[in-house]
Design a protein around this motif. Structure first.
Motif, mmCIF file in Angstrom:
data_model
loop_
_atom_site.group_PDB
_atom_site.id
_atom_site.type_symbol
_atom_site.label_atom_id
_atom_site.label_comp_id
_atom_site.label_asym_id
_atom_site.label_seq_id
_atom_site.Cartn_x
_atom_site.Cartn_y
_atom_site.Cartn_z
ATOM 1 N N VAL A 141 0.795 -1.145 -0.078
ATOM 2 C CA VAL A 141 -0.040 0.137 0.051
ATOM 3 C C VAL A 141 0.784 1.282 -0.029
ATOM 4 O O VAL A 141 1.812 1.237 0.760
ATOM 5 N N ASP A 142 0.635 2.051 -0.915
ATOM 6 C CA ASP A 142 1.390 3.491 -0.951
ATOM 7 C C ASP A 142 0.812 4.258 0.076
ATOM 8 O O ASP A 142 -0.518 4.708 0.177
ATOM 9 N N LEU A 143 1.455 4.837 0.974
ATOM 10 C CA LEU A 143 1.301 5.643 1.944
ATOM 11 C C LEU A 143 1.103 6.988 1.791
ATOM 12 O O LEU A 143 0.376 7.722 2.439
ATOM 13 N N ARG A 144 1.388 7.528 0.443
ATOM 14 C CA ARG A 144 1.107 8.778 0.056
ATOM 15 C C ARG A 144 -0.251 8.967 -0.509
ATOM 16 O O ARG A 144 -0.770 10.127 -0.260
ATOM 17 N N SER A 145 -0.781 7.842 -1.010
ATOM 18 C CA SER A 145 -2.316 7.872 -1.626
ATOM 19 C C SER A 145 -3.287 6.802 -0.822
ATOM 20 O O SER A 145 -4.494 6.957 -0.917
ATOM 21 N N GLY A 146 -2.690 6.025 -0.034
ATOM 22 C CA GLY A 146 -3.531 5.050 0.760
ATOM 23 C C GLY A 146 -3.854 3.882 -0.148
ATOM 24 O O GLY A 146 -4.788 3.214 0.222
ATOM 25 N N ARG A 147 -3.548 3.975 -1.604
ATOM 26 C CA ARG A 147 -4.039 3.054 -2.402
ATOM 27 C C ARG A 147 -2.965 1.667 -2.472
ATOM 28 O O ARG A 147 -1.696 1.978 -2.259
ATOM 29 N N THR A 148 -3.648 0.534 -2.850
ATOM 30 C CA THR A 148 -2.878 -0.538 -3.039
ATOM 31 C C THR A 148 -1.991 -0.366 -4.555
ATOM 32 O O THR A 148 -2.701 -0.249 -5.612
ATOM 33 N N ARG A 149 -0.689 -0.440 -4.465
ATOM 34 C CA ARG A 149 0.216 -0.320 -5.739
ATOM 35 C C ARG A 149 0.439 -1.709 -6.218
ATOM 36 O O ARG A 149 0.814 -2.027 -7.341
ATOM 37 N N TRP A 150 0.496 -2.838 -5.371
ATOM 38 C CA TRP A 150 1.019 -4.152 -5.856
ATOM 39 C C TRP A 150 0.450 -5.272 -4.842
ATOM 40 O O TRP A 150 0.114 -5.122 -3.798
ATOM 41 N N LYS A 151 0.214 -6.376 -5.674
ATOM 42 C CA LYS A 151 -0.263 -7.565 -4.974
ATOM 43 C C LYS A 151 0.323 -8.828 -5.676
ATOM 44 O O LYS A 151 0.729 -8.616 -6.927
ATOM 45 N N GLY A 152 0.756 -9.565 -4.939
ATOM 46 C CA GLY A 152 1.524 -10.777 -5.365
ATOM 47 C C GLY A 152 1.238 -12.171 -4.820
ATOM 48 O O GLY A 152 0.766 -12.138 -3.539
ATOM 49 N N ARG A 153 1.550 -13.337 -5.287
ATOM 50 C CA ARG A 153 1.723 -14.676 -4.330
ATOM 51 C C ARG A 153 2.813 -15.220 -4.769
ATOM 52 O O ARG A 153 3.430 -15.227 -6.003
ATOM 53 N N ASN A 194 9.660 -15.952 -5.053
ATOM 54 C CA ASN A 194 8.905 -15.856 -6.081
ATOM 55 C C ASN A 194 7.779 -14.882 -5.788
ATOM 56 O O ASN A 194 6.927 -14.512 -6.706
ATOM 57 N N LEU A 195 7.253 -14.605 -4.561
ATOM 58 C CA LEU A 195 6.254 -13.675 -4.012
ATOM 59 C C LEU A 195 6.486 -12.367 -4.991
ATOM 60 O O LEU A 195 5.668 -11.739 -5.577
ATOM 61 N N PHE A 196 7.818 -11.832 -4.582
ATOM 62 C CA PHE A 196 8.117 -10.433 -5.031
ATOM 63 C C PHE A 196 8.704 -10.392 -6.381
ATOM 64 O O PHE A 196 8.440 -9.328 -7.056
ATOM 65 N N LEU A 197 9.384 -11.350 -6.886
ATOM 66 C CA LEU A 197 10.128 -11.183 -7.987
ATOM 67 C C LEU A 197 9.638 -12.006 -9.382
ATOM 68 O O LEU A 197 10.076 -12.240 -10.323
ATOM 69 N N ASN A 198 8.723 -12.734 -9.193
ATOM 70 C CA ASN A 198 8.186 -13.814 -9.925
ATOM 71 C C ASN A 198 6.918 -13.647 -10.910
ATOM 72 O O ASN A 198 6.180 -12.647 -10.491
ATOM 73 N N GLY A 199 6.838 -14.006 -12.017
ATOM 74 C CA GLY A 199 5.933 -14.133 -12.989
ATOM 75 C C GLY A 199 5.079 -13.102 -13.223
ATOM 76 O O GLY A 199 5.597 -12.154 -13.708
ATOM 77 N N ASP A 200 3.775 -13.100 -12.972
ATOM 78 C CA ASP A 200 2.899 -12.074 -13.598
ATOM 79 C C ASP A 200 3.187 -10.607 -12.921
ATOM 80 O O ASP A 200 2.824 -9.799 -13.790
ATOM 81 N N SER A 201 3.401 -10.820 -11.816
ATOM 82 C CA SER A 201 3.178 -9.211 -11.069
ATOM 83 C C SER A 201 4.476 -9.111 -10.376
ATOM 84 O O SER A 201 4.384 -8.928 -9.188
#
Lengths: 211, 114
Positions: A141-153, A194-201
């Protein structure tokens, strides 16, 4: 004659890979480039740990520090930030989610918060001797906007993945080979990578890499 | 032949990032233990200090949070002077940590009790 031709072809290909290395690979993939608007100073909150009686949450957090730092982020030291939260009565992730972003920015200087959850295959590896798979999910979550910027598995190898990967994912190549080997010795480490650097996102490269 | 091919392939790929950005040493283990609580503080200080010295000798950079974590260990060992020195070192190496390090160093956060 034919096998010699094959050898020549293979040697040529070897030569191509050896000389261009990751440039060759990178050209074929859309590696997310450094994004200046993306949070660079990260606060990691203790994971929700759904594997009872294990230290998978703490291990995932520790390996997340390694992976994110090597990817170019400044990660606030989690033992210290967790202690500040605990002193003020914030012990659970849901409680921390309710804190105003401005407050977290003001106290920690954080630009983004990472919320993690860790799950497992449910096998008690201490009893059966089988290494339990670690499944991790995360949200930034970006603290400057309060919005989610990234999600992953991400999962540890053997935690349900069928294809065994010979090649590291393009973003994983930011992590040096020797460190990747150390990371892969731990299920939590594999899951973090794999969570942070893998695949789709995968996450974009952070601003503090000295490349 | 195919094994040789794979070996060269792996070697050339690992050349993408030759070395880690940072020298990690015992840090990932110390973080995990710190989060679990109840540990041998003086032993961990020794580990962290020894590795910091060897990293310095090799010209390697300690990761974000390393000095801060060492500072926390010193606080728990009752050594406030070393704690402060480590927090300031963290701030010096990583200026973006300044807000948090200042927060810890100020009186605002009722200091770490001995």
């Amino acid at each position: 004659m034919r096998s010699r031709m094959r050898r020549v072809v293979l040697l040529v290909i070897l030569g191509m890979f050896s000389s261009s290395g990751c440039t060759f690979i990178g050209a074929n993939n859309s590696t997310p480039r450094f994004n200046q608007s993306f949070p660079g100073v990260l606060l990691l909150v203790p994971p929700v740990n759904r594997i009872p009686g294990s230290s998978a949450g703490e291990n995932l957090l520790a390996w997340s520090v390694v992976i994110l730092s090597e990817a170019g982020y400044y990660v606030l030291p989690p033992a210290l930030t967790s202690e500040v939260f605990a002193r003020h009565g914030f012990k659970r992730q849901e409680q921390i989610r309710n804190i105003a972003p401005e407050k977290l920015r003001r106290i920690f200087g954080a630009e983004g918060v990472v919320y993690l959850t860790v799950d497992g295959t449910g096998i008690n590896h201490r009893v059966s001797g089988i290494r339990a798979g670690v499944h991790a999910s995360g949200e930034l979550v970006d603290l400057r906007s309060g919005r989610t910027r990234w999600k992953g598995r991400g999962e540890s190898e053997g935690g349900g993945r069928t294809a065994s990967k010979l090649l590291p994912e393009p973003m994983q190549m930011m992590i040096s080979g020797e460190l990747r080997m150390k990371v892969s010795e731990s299920a939590a480490g594999q899951a973090a990578m794999n969570l942070f650097l893998n695949g789709d996102s995968p996450l974009p490269q952070g601003p503090y890499r000295r490349d | 032949m195919s094994r040789l091919f794979l070996l060269f392939f792996a070697v050339s790929l690992s050349g993408c990032a030759q070395h880690p950005l940072y020298a990690w040493g015992p840090f990932d283990d110390v973080i995990s233990r710190a989060l679990q609580g109840g540990r041998n503080v003086n032993g961990e200080i020794l580990r962290m200090e020894q590795f910091a010295r060897s990293a310095a000798m090799l010209g390697q950079k300690l990761p974000p949070g390393y000095h801060a974590q060492l500072g926390l260990l010193y606080a728990e060992a009752g050594n406030e002077d070393h704690m402060e020195a480590e927090y300031m070192q963290e701030k010096s190496l990583y200026p973006v940590s300044g807000i948090f390090m200042d927060f810890l160093l100020s009186g605002r956060e009722a200091g770490y009790e001995k």
